[in-house]
Design a protein around this motif. Structure first.
Motif, PDB file in Angstrom:
ATOM      1  N   ILE A  73       0.842  -1.205   0.000  1.00  0.00           N
ATOM      2  CA  ILE A  73       0.000   0.000   0.000  1.00  0.00           C
ATOM      3  C   ILE A  73       0.874   1.250   0.000  1.00  0.00           C
ATOM      4  O   ILE A  73       0.627   2.211  -0.729  1.00  0.00           O
ATOM      5  CB  ILE A  73      -0.938  -0.013   1.219  1.00  0.00           C
ATOM      6  CG1 ILE A  73      -1.946  -1.155   1.108  1.00  0.00           C
ATOM      7  CG2 ILE A  73      -1.677   1.322   1.346  1.00  0.00           C
ATOM      8  CD1 ILE A  73      -2.724  -1.401   2.375  1.00  0.00           C
ATOM      9  N   GLN A  74       1.911   1.216   0.835  1.00  0.00           N
ATOM     10  CA  GLN A  74       2.843   2.339   0.891  1.00  0.00           C
ATOM     11  C   GLN A  74       3.549   2.526  -0.450  1.00  0.00           C
ATOM     12  O   GLN A  74       3.739   3.652  -0.918  1.00  0.00           O
ATOM     13  CB  GLN A  74       3.870   2.092   1.998  1.00  0.00           C
ATOM     14  CG  GLN A  74       4.835   3.235   2.243  1.00  0.00           C
ATOM     15  CD  GLN A  74       5.876   2.874   3.290  1.00  0.00           C
ATOM     16  OE1 GLN A  74       6.801   2.110   3.028  1.00  0.00           O
ATOM     17  NE2 GLN A  74       5.711   3.415   4.496  1.00  0.00           N
ATOM     18  N   ALA A  75       3.909   1.407  -1.097  1.00  0.00           N
ATOM     19  CA  ALA A  75       4.634   1.482  -2.359  1.00  0.00           C
ATOM     20  C   ALA A  75       3.768   2.041  -3.480  1.00  0.00           C
ATOM     21  O   ALA A  75       4.288   2.584  -4.464  1.00  0.00           O
ATOM     22  CB  ALA A  75       5.154   0.096  -2.750  1.00  0.00           C
ATOM     23  N   ALA A  76       2.446   1.910  -3.351  1.00  0.00           N
ATOM     24  CA  ALA A  76       1.555   2.440  -4.382  1.00  0.00           C
ATOM     25  C   ALA A  76       1.701   3.945  -4.534  1.00  0.00           C
ATOM     26  O   ALA A  76       1.428   4.500  -5.594  1.00  0.00           O
ATOM     27  CB  ALA A  76       0.104   2.086  -4.050  1.00  0.00           C
ATOM     28  N   THR A  77       2.159   4.624  -3.488  1.00  0.00           N
ATOM     29  CA  THR A  77       2.357   6.075  -3.576  1.00  0.00           C
ATOM     30  C   THR A  77       3.539   6.419  -4.476  1.00  0.00           C
ATOM     31  O   THR A  77       3.642   7.536  -4.965  1.00  0.00           O
ATOM     32  CB  THR A  77       2.598   6.678  -2.179  1.00  0.00           C
ATOM     33  OG1 THR A  77       3.779   6.098  -1.610  1.00  0.00           O
ATOM     34  CG2 THR A  77       1.413   6.388  -1.266  1.00  0.00           C
ATOM     35  N   TYR A  78       4.451   5.435  -4.668  1.00  0.00           N
ATOM     36  CA  TYR A  78       5.595   5.666  -5.548  1.00  0.00           C
ATOM     37  C   TYR A  78       5.303   5.280  -6.992  1.00  0.00           C
ATOM     38  O   TYR A  78       6.081   5.567  -7.896  1.00  0.00           O
ATOM     39  CB  TYR A  78       6.810   4.854  -5.078  1.00  0.00           C
ATOM     40  CG  TYR A  78       7.228   5.104  -3.649  1.00  0.00           C
ATOM     41  CD1 TYR A  78       7.580   6.373  -3.220  1.00  0.00           C
ATOM     42  CD2 TYR A  78       7.279   4.061  -2.728  1.00  0.00           C
ATOM     43  CE1 TYR A  78       7.964   6.602  -1.907  1.00  0.00           C
ATOM     44  CE2 TYR A  78       7.667   4.287  -1.413  1.00  0.00           C
ATOM     45  CZ  TYR A  78       8.008   5.559  -1.010  1.00  0.00           C
ATOM     46  OH  TYR A  78       8.390   5.772   0.287  1.00  0.00           O
ATOM     47  N   SER A  79       4.192   4.577  -7.196  1.00  0.00           N
ATOM     48  CA  SER A  79       3.887   4.037  -8.522  1.00  0.00           C
ATOM     49  C   SER A  79       3.116   5.062  -9.342  1.00  0.00           C
ATOM     50  O   SER A  79       2.066   5.544  -8.932  1.00  0.00           O
ATOM     51  CB  SER A  79       3.081   2.750  -8.372  1.00  0.00           C
ATOM     52  OG  SER A  79       2.806   2.189  -9.626  1.00  0.00           O
ATOM     53  N   ARG A  80       3.621   5.390 -10.502  1.00  0.00           N
ATOM     54  CA  ARG A  80       2.968   6.391 -11.341  1.00  0.00           C
ATOM     55  C   ARG A  80       1.677   5.854 -11.936  1.00  0.00           C
ATOM     56  O   ARG A  80       0.686   6.548 -12.046  1.00  0.00           O
ATOM     57  CB  ARG A  80       3.915   6.835 -12.463  1.00  0.00           C
ATOM     58  CG  ARG A  80       5.147   7.569 -11.945  1.00  0.00           C
ATOM     59  CD  ARG A  80       6.026   8.048 -13.088  1.00  0.00           C
ATOM     60  NE  ARG A  80       7.185   8.770 -12.591  1.00  0.00           N
ATOM     61  CZ  ARG A  80       8.133   9.280 -13.363  1.00  0.00           C
ATOM     62  NH1 ARG A  80       8.063   9.146 -14.686  1.00  0.00           N
ATOM     63  NH2 ARG A  80       9.158   9.919 -12.839  1.00  0.00           N
ATOM     64  N   GLU A  81       1.699   4.623 -12.386  1.00  0.00           N
ATOM     65  CA  GLU A  81       0.488   3.986 -12.887  1.00  0.00           C
ATOM     66  C   GLU A  81       0.662   2.489 -12.750  1.00  0.00           C
ATOM     67  O   GLU A  81       1.755   1.966 -12.675  1.00  0.00           O
ATOM     68  CB  GLU A  81       0.219   4.357 -14.339  1.00  0.00           C
ATOM     69  CG  GLU A  81       1.329   3.961 -15.304  1.00  0.00           C
ATOM     70  CD  GLU A  81       0.973   4.323 -16.736  1.00  0.00           C
ATOM     71  OE1 GLU A  81       0.263   3.529 -17.364  1.00  0.00           O
ATOM     72  OE2 GLU A  81       1.415   5.390 -17.197  1.00  0.00           O
ATOM     73  N   GLY A  82      -0.460   1.790 -12.674  1.00  0.00           N
ATOM     74  CA  GLY A  82      -0.402   0.355 -12.489  1.00  0.00           C
ATOM     75  C   GLY A  82      -0.170   0.009 -11.035  1.00  0.00           C
ATOM     76  O   GLY A  82      -0.229   0.839 -10.137  1.00  0.00           O
ATOM     77  N   ALA A  83       0.097  -1.277 -10.789  1.00  0.00           N
ATOM     78  CA  ALA A  83       0.245  -1.764  -9.422  1.00  0.00           C
ATOM     79  C   ALA A  83       1.699  -1.733  -9.000  1.00  0.00           C
ATOM     80  O   ALA A  83       2.613  -1.800  -9.816  1.00  0.00           O
ATOM     81  CB  ALA A  83      -0.291  -3.187  -9.318  1.00  0.00           C
ATOM     82  N   ALA A  84       1.897  -1.659  -7.693  1.00  0.00           N
ATOM     83  CA  ALA A  84       3.256  -1.636  -7.158  1.00  0.00           C
ATOM     84  C   ALA A  84       4.009  -2.908  -7.505  1.00  0.00           C
ATOM     85  O   ALA A  84       5.216  -2.898  -7.718  1.00  0.00           O
ATOM     86  CB  ALA A  84       3.196  -1.450  -5.648  1.00  0.00           C
TER      87      ALA A  84
END
Length: 365
Positions: A32-43
């Motif tokens: 969930i935390q890594a999703a903030t680093y992801s520009r698009e798509g899943a972490a």
């Protein structure tokens, strides 16, 4: 007086379950935390979870749990160690209520009790491990036609799923990822059993690292372990832990028990009462896990529990069951199975009720 190998395996398996149950929660929080680093798509697609300390902590716990599992398989049969993984589901359910706001109701508590009861029955009636003198004996079992056929079926199934099914349906149905993890994991457990026996015999003075079979098992453990971890991460990134944890336990345990029976050509007991008791223990444990899955409901903040994840302005949803909130007289108090599709933050989300479709904004959902 020294403990029997069986009881050493049980103690280690319980510690492993504690580590594994905790790892699911922290790995999920890290994704969930890594999703903030992801520009698009899943972490899990962009591997941005490598930037998350929580993910690393969860993976460390998972590695510790797997190492303890490795030790457990060296002392006790897989048919005993694997079902004790139900304890990880209980621990995961309890921790999820604190860290992921996934509530555990009355059914969940009954499910926990059934899991503990089933595990106790399995422990009391599990057969002793086979007396293996060299790792070549395990390899002899592996090379028998029955297990070779099982391994071939697992390989073909996994290739078809990875290259044909996952790209199309991986994010629509958790069984896609879970089936790969479970079947590949069952083969890895057999390899872990062989490698664990080799290490155990080596420490007792009978060096097994001069035998090629030891390295064959080590390679299998590495390949299967990487595959299993990759698709488990994808499952956790896409679906809620209250879906993945029970499904993974049931799928992995079932596949491992089947693989163990095929590998060792039956259960190492001649007592029909023990066999019936084992089956009763398995069924009781599986029922407990199922009740846990039914009882755990999402909290108010769906974005953190995996029911919906936001990437920028997009809302990503998944199939789940929920009770819609009352908004005037527009909505009935009924449970609906919904499938939320990617949309803009202010765009409506189609909701299928089996007869037609409705439209709601993400704020209404």
């Amino acid at each position: 007086m020294a403990l029997e190998d069986k009881y050493i395996g049980i103690i280690v398996a319980v510690c492993s379950a504690a580590a594994m149950g905790s790892s699911f929660i922290f790995t999920k929080k890290g994704l969930i935390q890594a999703a903030t680093y992801s520009r698009e798509g899943a972490a899990s697609d962009e591997h941005t979870y490598f930037k998350s300390p929580l993910w690393w902590f969860g993976m460390t716990l998972m590695i510790v749990g797997e190492i303890l599992n490795f030790v457990g398989y060296a002392f006790a049969p897989p048919i005993l160690i694997t079902p004790l993984g139900a304890l990880s589901v209980i621990i995961g359910a309890i921790l999820a209520s604190f860290f992921l706001n996934e509530k555990l109701g009355h059914l969940g508590r009954v499910g926990c009790a059934l899991c503990l009861l089933g595990s106790l029955v399995i422990v009391l009636h599990a057969p002793p491990d086979r007396d293996v003198k060299t790792v070549d004996e395990i390899l002899h079992f592996v090379l028998q036609p029955g297990f070779m056929l099982y391994s071939f079926v697992v390989f073909v199934f996994s290739m078809v799923m990875i290259f044909a099914v996952v790209p199309k349906y991986g994010r629509a149905n958790p069984l896609v990822y879970i089936s790969i993890c479970s079947l590949v994991g069952s083969v890895s457990v057999m390899a872990v059993k062989g490698l664990g026996v080799a290490v155990k015999l080596t420490f007792s003075g009978n060096n097994q690292f001069t035998r090629p079979a030891t390295y064959v098992f080590a390679i299998l453990v590495g390949v299967c372990g990487v595959t299993q971890t990759n698709y488990l991460n994808k499952a956790l990134d896409t679906f809620s832990t209250n879906v993945i944890n029970p499904m993974y336990y049931v799928g992995f345990s079932t596949a491992t028990i089947v693989a163990s029976i095929i590998l060792f050509q039956g259960i190492n007991t001649d007592d029909p009462a023990n066999t019936i008791s084992l089956l009763a223990g398995f069924i009781t444990t599986f029922l407990g896990v199922h009740l846990l899955e039914l009882s755990r409901t999402p909290g108010s903040s769906r974005g953190e529990e995996g029911y919906m994840r936001a990437n920028g302005d997009d809302v990503v949803g998944m199939e789940t069951i929920f009770e819609p909130e009352q908004d005037g007289d527009d909505f009935e108090h009924v449970d609906e199975r919904t499938h939320l599709h990617r949309s803009g933050s202010n765009s409506p989300i189609g909701v299928s009720d089996g007869h037609g479709s409705r439209t709601r904004t993400p704020q209404q959902v």
